[in-house]
Every structure is written in C-alpha cells, then in structure tokens.
Design a protein around this motif. Structure first.
Motif, PDB file in Angstrom:
ATOM      1  N   PRO B 685      24.107  47.651 -35.891  1.00  0.00           N
ATOM      2  CA  PRO B 685      23.300  46.479 -35.563  1.00  0.00           C
ATOM      3  C   PRO B 685      22.501  46.026 -36.778  1.00  0.00           C
ATOM      4  CG  PRO B 685      23.037  48.177 -33.904  1.00  0.00           C
ATOM      5  CD  PRO B 685      23.851  48.776 -35.009  1.00  0.00           C
ATOM      6  N   SER B 686      22.543  44.741 -37.082  1.00  0.00           N
ATOM      7  CA  SER B 686      21.809  44.256 -38.249  1.00  0.00           C
ATOM      8  C   SER B 686      20.818  43.199 -37.785  1.00  0.00           C
ATOM      9  CB  SER B 686      22.792  43.658 -39.254  1.00  0.00           C
ATOM     10  OG  SER B 686      23.455  42.572 -38.638  1.00  0.00           O
ATOM     11  N   ASP B 687      20.074  42.661 -38.709  1.00  0.00           N
ATOM     12  CA  ASP B 687      19.049  41.686 -38.346  1.00  0.00           C
ATOM     13  C   ASP B 687      19.618  40.287 -38.359  1.00  0.00           C
ATOM     14  OD1 ASP B 687      17.157  43.571 -37.978  1.00  0.00           O
ATOM     15  OD2 ASP B 687      16.582  43.605 -40.092  1.00  0.00           O
ATOM     16  N   GLU B 688      20.417  39.999 -37.386  1.00  0.00           N
ATOM     17  CA  GLU B 688      20.956  38.648 -37.308  1.00  0.00           C
ATOM     18  C   GLU B 688      19.819  37.719 -36.902  1.00  0.00           C
ATOM     19  OE1 GLU B 688      23.425  40.595 -34.786  1.00  0.00           O
ATOM     20  OE2 GLU B 688      25.324  40.055 -35.736  1.00  0.00           O
ATOM     21  N   THR B 689      19.765  36.552 -37.523  1.00  0.00           N
ATOM     22  CA  THR B 689      18.574  35.722 -37.351  1.00  0.00           C
ATOM     23  C   THR B 689      18.830  34.409 -36.613  1.00  0.00           C
ATOM     24  OG1 THR B 689      18.976  34.817 -39.518  1.00  0.00           O
ATOM     25  CG2 THR B 689      17.371  36.600 -39.374  1.00  0.00           C
ATOM     26  N   VAL B 690      20.077  34.132 -36.338  1.00  0.00           N
ATOM     27  CA  VAL B 690      20.336  32.888 -35.623  1.00  0.00           C
ATOM     28  C   VAL B 690      20.728  33.244 -34.190  1.00  0.00           C
ATOM     29  CG1 VAL B 690      21.788  30.835 -35.480  1.00  0.00           C
ATOM     30  CG2 VAL B 690      21.093  31.733 -37.708  1.00  0.00           C
ATOM     31  N   ILE B 691      20.104  32.574 -33.257  1.00  0.00           N
ATOM     32  CA  ILE B 691      20.384  32.882 -31.851  1.00  0.00           C
ATOM     33  C   ILE B 691      21.056  31.676 -31.197  1.00  0.00           C
ATOM     34  CG2 ILE B 691      19.325  33.165 -29.584  1.00  0.00           C
ATOM     35  CD1 ILE B 691      19.093  35.720 -30.829  1.00  0.00           C
ATOM     36  N   ILE B 692      22.139  31.947 -30.519  1.00  0.00           N
ATOM     37  CA  ILE B 692      22.780  30.890 -29.741  1.00  0.00           C
ATOM     38  C   ILE B 692      22.530  31.213 -28.275  1.00  0.00           C
ATOM     39  CG2 ILE B 692      24.992  29.890 -29.066  1.00  0.00           C
ATOM     40  CD1 ILE B 692      25.926  30.650 -31.931  1.00  0.00           C
ATOM     41  N   ILE B 693      21.792  30.339 -27.610  1.00  0.00           N
ATOM     42  CA  ILE B 693      21.562  30.560 -26.181  1.00  0.00           C
ATOM     43  C   ILE B 693      22.763  29.979 -25.444  1.00  0.00           C
ATOM     44  CG2 ILE B 693      20.048  30.127 -24.215  1.00  0.00           C
ATOM     45  CD1 ILE B 693      18.432  31.523 -26.217  1.00  0.00           C
ATOM     46  N   ALA B 694      23.459  30.838 -24.723  1.00  0.00           N
ATOM     47  CA  ALA B 694      24.659  30.375 -24.021  1.00  0.00           C
ATOM     48  C   ALA B 694      24.517  30.661 -22.542  1.00  0.00           C
ATOM     49  CB  ALA B 694      25.893  31.092 -24.575  1.00  0.00           C
ATOM     50  N   GLU B 695      25.274  29.909 -21.772  1.00  0.00           N
ATOM     51  CA  GLU B 695      25.201  30.070 -20.323  1.00  0.00           C
ATOM     52  C   GLU B 695      26.544  30.530 -19.791  1.00  0.00           C
ATOM     53  OE1 GLU B 695      22.874  27.425 -17.223  1.00  0.00           O
ATOM     54  OE2 GLU B 695      24.858  26.617 -17.579  1.00  0.00           O
ATOM     55  N   THR B 696      26.509  31.518 -18.903  1.00  0.00           N
ATOM     56  CA  THR B 696      27.757  32.004 -18.318  1.00  0.00           C
ATOM     57  C   THR B 696      28.084  31.174 -17.085  1.00  0.00           C
ATOM     58  OG1 THR B 696      26.681  33.544 -16.845  1.00  0.00           O
ATOM     59  CG2 THR B 696      27.177  34.344 -19.041  1.00  0.00           C
ATOM     60  N   ASP B 697      29.246  31.422 -16.524  1.00  0.00           N
ATOM     61  CA  ASP B 697      29.659  30.697 -15.322  1.00  0.00           C
ATOM     62  C   ASP B 697      28.711  30.908 -14.165  1.00  0.00           C
ATOM     63  OD1 ASP B 697      31.767  29.448 -16.294  1.00  0.00           O
ATOM     64  OD2 ASP B 697      33.248  30.942 -15.695  1.00  0.00           O
ATOM     65  N   ARG B 698      28.136  32.113 -14.117  1.00  0.00           N
ATOM     66  CA  ARG B 698      27.219  32.406 -13.026  1.00  0.00           C
ATOM     67  C   ARG B 698      25.870  31.742 -13.224  1.00  0.00           C
ATOM     68  NH1 ARG B 698      27.550  37.053 -10.048  1.00  0.00           N
ATOM     69  NH2 ARG B 698      29.570  38.078 -10.145  1.00  0.00           N
ATOM     70  N   GLY B 699      25.689  31.148 -14.417  1.00  0.00           N
ATOM     71  CA  GLY B 699      24.417  30.497 -14.703  1.00  0.00           C
ATOM     72  C   GLY B 699      23.440  31.414 -15.420  1.00  0.00           C
ATOM     73  N   ASP B 700      23.863  32.651 -15.753  1.00  0.00           N
ATOM     74  CA  ASP B 700      22.977  33.532 -16.521  1.00  0.00           C
ATOM     75  C   ASP B 700      22.915  33.050 -17.957  1.00  0.00           C
ATOM     76  OD1 ASP B 700      22.890  35.097 -14.283  1.00  0.00           O
ATOM     77  OD2 ASP B 700      24.546  36.397 -14.938  1.00  0.00           O
ATOM     78  N   ARG B 701      21.760  33.293 -18.599  1.00  0.00           N
ATOM     79  CA  ARG B 701      21.633  32.930 -20.009  1.00  0.00           C
ATOM     80  C   ARG B 701      21.741  34.200 -20.846  1.00  0.00           C
ATOM     81  NH1 ARG B 701      18.726  27.876 -19.657  1.00  0.00           N
ATOM     82  NH2 ARG B 701      20.038  26.808 -18.168  1.00  0.00           N
ATOM     83  N   ILE B 702      22.297  34.043 -22.025  1.00  0.00           N
ATOM     84  CA  ILE B 702      22.385  35.158 -22.949  1.00  0.00           C
ATOM     85  C   ILE B 702      22.135  34.641 -24.357  1.00  0.00           C
ATOM     86  CG2 ILE B 702      24.914  34.826 -22.950  1.00  0.00           C
ATOM     87  CD1 ILE B 702      23.552  38.252 -23.493  1.00  0.00           C
ATOM     88  N   GLY B 703      21.393  35.392 -25.140  1.00  0.00           N
ATOM     89  CA  GLY B 703      21.168  34.995 -26.525  1.00  0.00           C
ATOM     90  C   GLY B 703      22.156  35.742 -27.407  1.00  0.00           C
ATOM     91  N   ILE B 704      23.058  35.032 -28.038  1.00  0.00           N
ATOM     92  CA  ILE B 704      24.031  35.688 -28.914  1.00  0.00           C
ATOM     93  C   ILE B 704      23.501  35.611 -30.339  1.00  0.00           C
ATOM     94  CG2 ILE B 704      26.427  35.678 -29.718  1.00  0.00           C
ATOM     95  CD1 ILE B 704      27.144  34.217 -27.097  1.00  0.00           C
ATOM     96  N   ALA B 705      23.232  36.772 -30.924  1.00  0.00           N
ATOM     97  CA  ALA B 705      22.664  36.797 -32.277  1.00  0.00           C
ATOM     98  C   ALA B 705      23.787  36.826 -33.301  1.00  0.00           C
ATOM     99  CB  ALA B 705      21.765  38.016 -32.432  1.00  0.00           C
ATOM    100  N   VAL B 706      23.750  35.879 -34.239  1.00  0.00           N
ATOM    101  CA  VAL B 706      24.772  35.819 -35.288  1.00  0.00           C
ATOM    102  C   VAL B 706      24.088  35.637 -36.643  1.00  0.00           C
ATOM    103  CG1 VAL B 706      26.459  34.796 -33.711  1.00  0.00           C
ATOM    104  CG2 VAL B 706      25.023  33.309 -35.086  1.00  0.00           C
TER     105      VAL B 706
END
Lengths: 119, 770
Positions: B685-706
C-alpha cells in the motif's frame, strides 16, 4: 402554499427556494427522495417539486413511493428536470407525476402553475 | 430453403410480432382501457394471422383465429361494450393462438381448442342481452344514472363541433361555476371574442382525452382547464359518454373527457405549452383553425390572459411573433382539424409541402403519421459494423497518442482533425447502437403468459405488473435476457408467492403481485423482479446450505450473505420437486448467465414481505467511456458512468477503523477507501493521493485511491474470460492507444476488495488460459 422542494444540487435548490419564498410560499427543503419522503410525512405539503436525478431515491422513485403512501395520492408532484425525452416523461407519468417541467425554469411560469393548484 | 418455406418463415416471424401486439392490446383492455384503438389493433392483429394462416393452409389456426376475430368484432361494432369484454378469455385465447402458431411452425398436430372456441362463440350471445345487475343499492344507481342523464341532456347545440362517433352527451362546464371552487376573478374577455362567441366553431378546438390514471397522478382536471383558460376565452364541454354505470365505476378512474372550444383561433404552441407538462401527446389533440389562420383575426396570446394568474402580459411584438410561428406549425395539423378548418386551409394549398417536415404533436386519430418504412437486416451485418466501430475507436485513440509526440505546431493541426474524428466516431457508434437497440418489451411481453400459466399450475393467484418496458437495450443483451427472466419469475411464483389461503391468513391480499421493471441507471440496464411473497426463509436456507456443505458449520453469515446462498450451485429449498422450478436448474444458472453478459444479480429479501432480484447488465457489450488512471505503475480504466467525483486526498480526511479499513470523510458521508495499487497489483500500500468517488450498482460509494488521472477516453471492451481468464476486480480489458492492455475496473467489487485488501491479481495470474 406549503411547498416541498427536493433537489440534490444545493445551488439549484437554493434558487428554487428563493423563487418560491419570494412569491410568499412556505418552503420545506430536502436533498434527495428519501429525505423528501420523510419531510413529506412531517410537513404535509400542498405541492411537491422534485428533481429527477438524485442519489438514494430519485424523483421517479420518490413519486412512486409518495403515491403509495396515505396522504400522497392526490398531492400534485411536479418533476423539474433537464430531461425532456418522451421515455423519461412516460416513466414519470406512470410513476404518478402530476406535471413535468424542464429546467432551466422560468420563475413566472412555475409560479403561475403553482397558482393553478390553489384551491 | 425453397421459396414457399422462406415465405412461411417470414409469416411465422410476422406472427410473433402480431401476437405480441395482440397480447399488449388485450392486456391494456384487461387493465381497463376503453380506447377503441386497442380493440381495433387487436382485431387487426388476429385478422392478419388468420389471413396468413389461410394462405399456407393451417386449417386449425384459421378456424380458431376466425372464432377469435368474430368475438373481437362484437367489441368493435359495439354490440358488446368494451368495458364488459371478457378480457381473461381473450388473453387465454391469445395464448392458444401462440400455441397453434408454434404447432404449425414445428409441423406438429395442434390442439384445436374447441373448448375456447365454444366460449368465444358465447361472447356475443351472452352479452347481447345485457343482464340487469342492479341488485345492490338500486336507488343509488338510479340517482347516478339520473345525474349522468341530466349532465348529458344539458347539451347546448353548436357548442362544439360534434364528432360523428360520439352521441350528443355533452354539456357546457365552466370551472368558474364549480361550486367547490373558491371565488376567483372572472377571466377577462378578449375584445375580438365578442363576435366569435356567436359562432364558436370558428375557434380552435382542443379535445382532451385523458388516461384513466389522471386522478391518480394528482391532476385535478380543473388545473388543466385553467391552464387553457389562461390562453383565451373558451367554452368547455364535458363528455360523459365514457362514464360507466355506477356499479362499474371506479372512483379513482377519470372517465371524463373534455372538449374545449376557444372563441378565437389560438396558436397550437400555446396549447401544447399549457398541456404538455401534464399530458401525453396522445391525450389531447388540437383541431380547428389556429392562431394567425382564422379569417376573423386571431385572439392574441397575451391579451386574453385572465387577471387571476400572474402571467406577464406578452408584448404586442411577442404576440405577433408567436402568431407568425404558429401559422407554420398549424399547417401540420390541418388533416386532423375537426371539420371547421376547411375555410382556413383551402386558401393556402402551397404550404402543404410543410406538412411532412412538421413534427406531429397532436396525435389526433385522423392525423396519425404515416408508417415509417423499415427493412429487416441480418444481425450478423450489424455485428460486423459494430466490431468495425470498435476498431475505429482504438485507431483513433492511437492517432491521438501519436499526435502528442509531434511538435506543438504540427500537433495542433492534427489535433483539430482528430477532435472531429472523435466526434464523428462517437456519432457513428451511437447510430449503430441505436440500430441494435430494442425495447425490453419484446422479452417482457412473454412474461404475463408465463405468470398466468404458472398461477394455474400452482393454484395461486398472481398478477404481473410491468414497468419500464420501453427501456432500450442492445439486441444481444435482449436475447440473453429471456432465460434468466423466465427463471426468476418461476422462482418468484413457486417459492416467493404463497397460496391464496396462506396470504389471507397473514393479512395479505389473496392475489400476489410480481413487479417486473426495467430502467436505465448509470449506463447500465437494471431489471428487477420483485414479489410480495414470503421472502427468503433464512433459517431453512442456512440449514440446507450447511447440510450440503456449502457453508462451514461454525460460520456465522450475515442475513445478506445467507440470502446470497440462493445463488449457490446445487441448492433447492422447495419441499418437494415441483413441475415449475424443481428441474435441477436453480438460481445459480441465472447468476452464471447474467455474469456471462458482464452483469450482476443481487437479492434483497424482507422476510414475510417479499423478495426482489435485481440484475444489472451493461447496455452494450462493446464500448464504454472510461477514465484512465495510473496506480503502481499500471494503467486502469474506471467506467465514467460509475464515477461521482474526483478529489485530492489530504491526510486529515482519511481515518482508520479498528479493522484496519481506511475510510474517507466525504460530504457528510463516510466512504471506504480502496487503494488500487495494493488491490490490483502485488505492490505494498502506498500513499496514493487522488481519490475517485465511485458508485456501485447497489448505490454504495467507494473511494478508489490512485496515483494519477491520465485522461478520459472511449475504450473498446474486450472480454477477459474469452481471451485470458477471470481477474478479480476487473470486469474486462481494453487496448489503449499505445497498443498496451489495461484492465477495466469492476467498481462493484471494490467495496468488498477494499475490506479484504488482498492481492487478487496474483491469484488470477495463475489461471492463465491462453
């Protein structure tokens, strides 16, 4: 009249509320359909104006839910959206929406419409 | 295949379409429609089937179709009122026709269904002498009839041009006379209207024929009429012809129809603007002369507005402009004008050419647009076209990549061209997709029959409610939908819905409801089958799963996890093997089918109250819009449709839960963070600094760090399963402009992977099928 205004975009909601309040309406706000349903139960508004695309519960789902609830069968529900496709509209009417208005809205048109819902 | 065979095949193909139309119309009638067009269309469909069957000598089919047609004809001629149509029988008959067609197609002997033919023959006779069924509250019925008669007899001759088909059951009705109405300022009378009042037929006529659900949408007809009143002085007549007898009247239905006669000619736009927001185009039509066309001079839009509504009075210039514009538009409706239009139209034959170019908005029966011509195209050819478009997308991104290597001067010139190419490629792709798109109706339409038959077999009462059947989706997806859907409905009917007795005992209505719906959501099509049955019996399911070794004895799965067991292979919870779903094929097959399409299926159960299966499928299997991101030195594609927001990460916004899971505070919400590098590659795991907030089909949100966002582009979806092997976390792969492969992330699996934060890619690498 007491109006429930639902829109997830704050700017647009503010704009809508400002228009309504300036015409002397009593406004209750909500950020999405789910919150809208809660507000609807408490506030028992005369008219609901809702956005279409919103997180959690969108305008169509809200309308459907609202129509299924006691007290919500007859309340005018206006869907205020940028969408203008026949499919979206048809879905809206199936869900029980009273009217479909396209954004950006003309304040006078909206207010005139509300006037007609007055008893 | 010889010529006759070919003809036969095309007849059977046509039969499918006709049967679908037949069933849809009958369904509409069953749901209470009294639209004569529904009857006519059903009649035409069966008539065409009969004609074709005769040509090929399918005698059984001809016989049956003939009886069916004769019976439907009673409705058409009005011998049997549409409201009293035996729609249940008709629906069973349409199923029988489908069976007969299938038998003819397969060259099998057919069941002639003499039983149904006999029933059909009784239709005219039984209903010819309408049974007096006024056992209940005869005095009420009498009062109602009297009321209706009074309304009907109040007709003012010449108040509105009278349609030939409707009897003179019309009466003037003015919202201002309504006793329930609060006093309002009387509408101002427009100056030119004084003379027009004497001959109201000179004015524009609006016929409002609302659907029955009008009241259920919270529309008070007065609101509609007031909107029109704001345009100009008018006379309103209510048509009560469609109001049924008191016993049949559902107070929730709107059976009223209105004819609104303006005193002067008003522009079609003004009317459409007033009604469009409430009504479908089919629900109202505009006839008679319109603004700018009337010989007596038009009533200006603004001037006629009543004082009551806060309308801004239109300036003279604006009125003139509106009139001029409407003069153009009005030509389009000349053929649906109700007789009175003749003098106005005759003067301007030269403008007839405009007709074709004007979109039809009124939709009056006489003004129906001409049928658009169509051709049948081999799906193969379209597939080839689609593939080619995919290749062009790749080539174009390659070109864009190359352009970046040129000097600024040369690059800019090329970039212009590439930009145009991008736009055109996209357009091309949209059009090819549109060719392939079909409404899910084609599959949904088969389901009512399934439910009817299953209800009979299982002895349950059930109703199928369809919604969103016009949602369009790629043809390939449609074809693959039928099997999983059939399965899901079977499952709901067999396991979900209780018997009528059990339902009544539990305080539910005896009739179970299955809701089949489709909608577009975030670039996917979401189809759900929801029933109001007993829901999943979790104890039983878990016990079963344990006994079959699907769940470890000491495992304590969450309710949601238990529900998901239903998709596990080799599971059947039915007490005994039934005809319906005990065929050794379970929901696991459904899941496999759906996943093969790049889709996903989930279940939500509410014990005692019902169960909902939701499947989400990509709209097309070919191209998607993606955001190219970099993480741990690899490039990944995140589908744009699932992205909500992108943001830069600062230390104070990330927190650690006791489980070690990282979470992000985002807009008053807490969102789990998935470190893409750690999830998809074996890097720490590294210090990725850009977050993409994405939504799943169920409507849950997840922050994908890249690490970085590289750009946005269309990518061609290449299946991983067929070319490589399944990779956890990725739904597919694509080829980027530089010719290298990148994985397309499966956002829906991210929350789970973030919780595990394992290294799935390494596992997957060992499954190299190539």
């Amino acid at each position: 009249m007491k109006i429930l205004a639902i829109d997830d975009t704050k700017t647009l909601r503010d704009l809508l509320c400002m228009t309504l309040r300036s015409a002397g309406h009593d406004v209750v706000e909500a950020e999405n359909g789910e919150e809208g349903l809660a507000r609807f139960q408490e506030a028992k508004p005369d008219v609901v104006i809702t956005d279409l695309n919103m997180p959690i519960l969108n305008g169509i789902e809200f309308t459907r839910e609202c129509r299924a609830r006691p007290g919500g069968e007859q309340t005018p529900i206006i869907i205020l959206t940028t969408e203008n496709g026949p499919d979206a509209k048809a879905e809206g009417r199936r869900a029980g929406a009273t009217a479909w208005m396209v954004k950006p809205f003309e304040p006078t048109t909206l207010l005139a419409l509300l006037e007609r819902f007055k008893n | 295949m010889d010529f006759l065979d070919e003809l036969k095949q095309s007849f059977f193909q046509e039969c499918e379409e006709l049967l679908a139309a037949l069933e849809a119309r009958l369904q509409a009638l069953d749901e209470g429609s009294t639209d004569p067009e529904d009857v006519n269309a059903a009649f035409r469909a069966i008539h065409s089937v009969k004609g074709g069957a005769g040509a090929f000598g399918f005698a059984d089919l001809v016989n049956f179709a003939h009886a069916f047609e004769a019976s439907l004809d009673h409705l058409r001629t009005g011998r049997v009122p549409v409201q009293e149509a035996p729609t249940g029988l008709f629906l069973r008959c349409s199923d029988a026709v489908a069976d007969l067609v299938a038998a003819a197609r397969n060259g099998e002997p057919a069941n002639k269904r003499a039983d149904l033919i006999a029933e059909l023959e009784r239709v005219g006779q039984v209903l010819e002498t309408p049974a007096k069924t006024e056992q209940k509250a005869p005095e009420l019925t009498a009062i109602f009839d009297k009321l209706i008669a009074q309304v009907a007899s109040g007709t003012v001759p010449g108040a509105a041009p009278e349609p030939v088909s409707a009897p003179a059951e019309e009466t003037p009705w003015n919202p201002d006379d309504d006793p329930f109405e609060n006093p309002r300022p009387a509408p101002a009378v427009a100056p030119p209207a004084a003379s027009a009042a004497a001959r109201p037929a000179q004015g524009t006529v609006v016929r409002i024929r609302p659907h029955r659900d009008l009241f259920r949408r919270g529309i008070d007809p007065r609101v509609l009429l007031r909107s029109l009143e704001a345009i100009g002085p008018l006379t309103i007549t209510a048509d009560v012809a469609a109001v049924p007898s008191l016993q049949e009247l559902d107070v929730g239905d709107c059976c009223l129809q209105f004819d609104v006669a303006f005193e002067g000619a008003v522009p079609r736009e003004a009317i459409a603007n007033a009604l469009d927001m409430f009504l479908d185009a089919q629900e109202f039509s505009v006839g008679g002369p319109e603004g700018g066309m009337a010989p007596s001079g038009a009533a200006p839009v603004g001037a006629a507005a009543p004082g009551g509504a806060p309308e801004v009075p239109a300036s003279l210039a604006a009125s003139l402009a509106a009139i001029a514009a409407s003069a153009e538009a009005s030509m389009a409706t000349r053929n649906d004008a109700e007789g009175a239009a003749a003098p106005a139209a005759a003067g301007m034959p030269a403008r007839a050419a405009n007709d074709a170019g004007q979109p039809q908005r009124g939709g009056a029966p006489a003004g129906r647009a001409k049928q658009v011509g169509s051709i049948r195209v081999d799906l193969d050819r379209i597939d080839r076209l689609m593939n080619l478009v995919g290749e062009i997308v790749i080539t174009q991104s390659m070109l864009a990549e190359r352009a970046r290597m040129l000097t600024i001067d040369e690059g800019t010139k090329l970039a212009d061209g590439i930009l145009t190419l991008t736009r055109q490629t996209r357009e091309l792709q949209d059009h090819v997709m549109a060719v392939r798109a079909q409404p899910v109706k084609t599959v949904f339409q088969r389901m009512p029959r399934l439910v009817r038959e299953l209800a009979q077999t299982l002895g349950k009462e059930a109703r199928l409610v369809l919604s969103g059947e016009n949602t369009e989706v790629d043809k390939t997806v449609i074809e693959e939908l039928a099997d999983p859907l059939t399965h899901m409905i079977r499952n709901s009917m067999d396991h979900g819905l209780e018997t009528a007795a059990e339902r009544t005992a539990n305080g539910k209505p005896a009739e179970g409801v299955i809701h089949l719906s489709a909608e577009h959501r975030a670039g996917r099509i979401v189809i759900s089958v929801a029933d109001d049955g007993r829901g999943i019996n979790r104890e039983k399911l878990l016990a079963k799963a344990r006994s079959k070794g699907l769940v470890a004895p000491d495992a304590r799965p969450s309710p949601q996890e238990i529900d998901e067991i239903i998709f596990a292979p080799g599971l059947s919870t039915a007490d005994k093997v039934t005809d319906v779903s005990g065929r050794g094929v379970g929901m696991d097959v459904v899941r496999r089918n759906v996943e093969a399409l790049g889709g996903r299926i989930t279940v939500d159960s509410d014990p005692g109250r019902g169960c909902r299966f939701t499947m989400s499928l990509p709209l097309t299997l070919a191209v998607l819009d993606g955001m190219i991101v970099r993480s741990a030195g690899e490039r990944f594609v995140v589908p744009i449709t699932s992205i909500v927001e992108t943001l830069r990460l600062s230390d104070d916004t990330v927190e650690h839960l006791p489980s070690g899971q990282e979470v992000l505070r985002w807009r008053n919400d807490v969102v789990p963070v998935a470190r893409l590098g750690a999830i998809m590659t074996d890097s720490p795991p590294s210090d990725e600094t850009v977050i993409i907030i994405a939504e799943t089909d169920r409507g849950d949100r997840i922050g994908i760090a890249v690490d970085d966002i590289l750009g946005q582009q269309q990518v061609v979806v290449k299946s991983l399963e067929t070319n490589y092997g399944r990779v956890t976390g990725a739904s597919a792969a694509t080829i980027l402009g530089d010719g290298l492969v990148a994985l397309i992330l499966d956002v829906d699996t991210m929350p789970r992977l973030a919780a595990q934060q394992r290294r799935p890619l390494v596992e997957a690498m060992t499954v190299n099928k190539r």
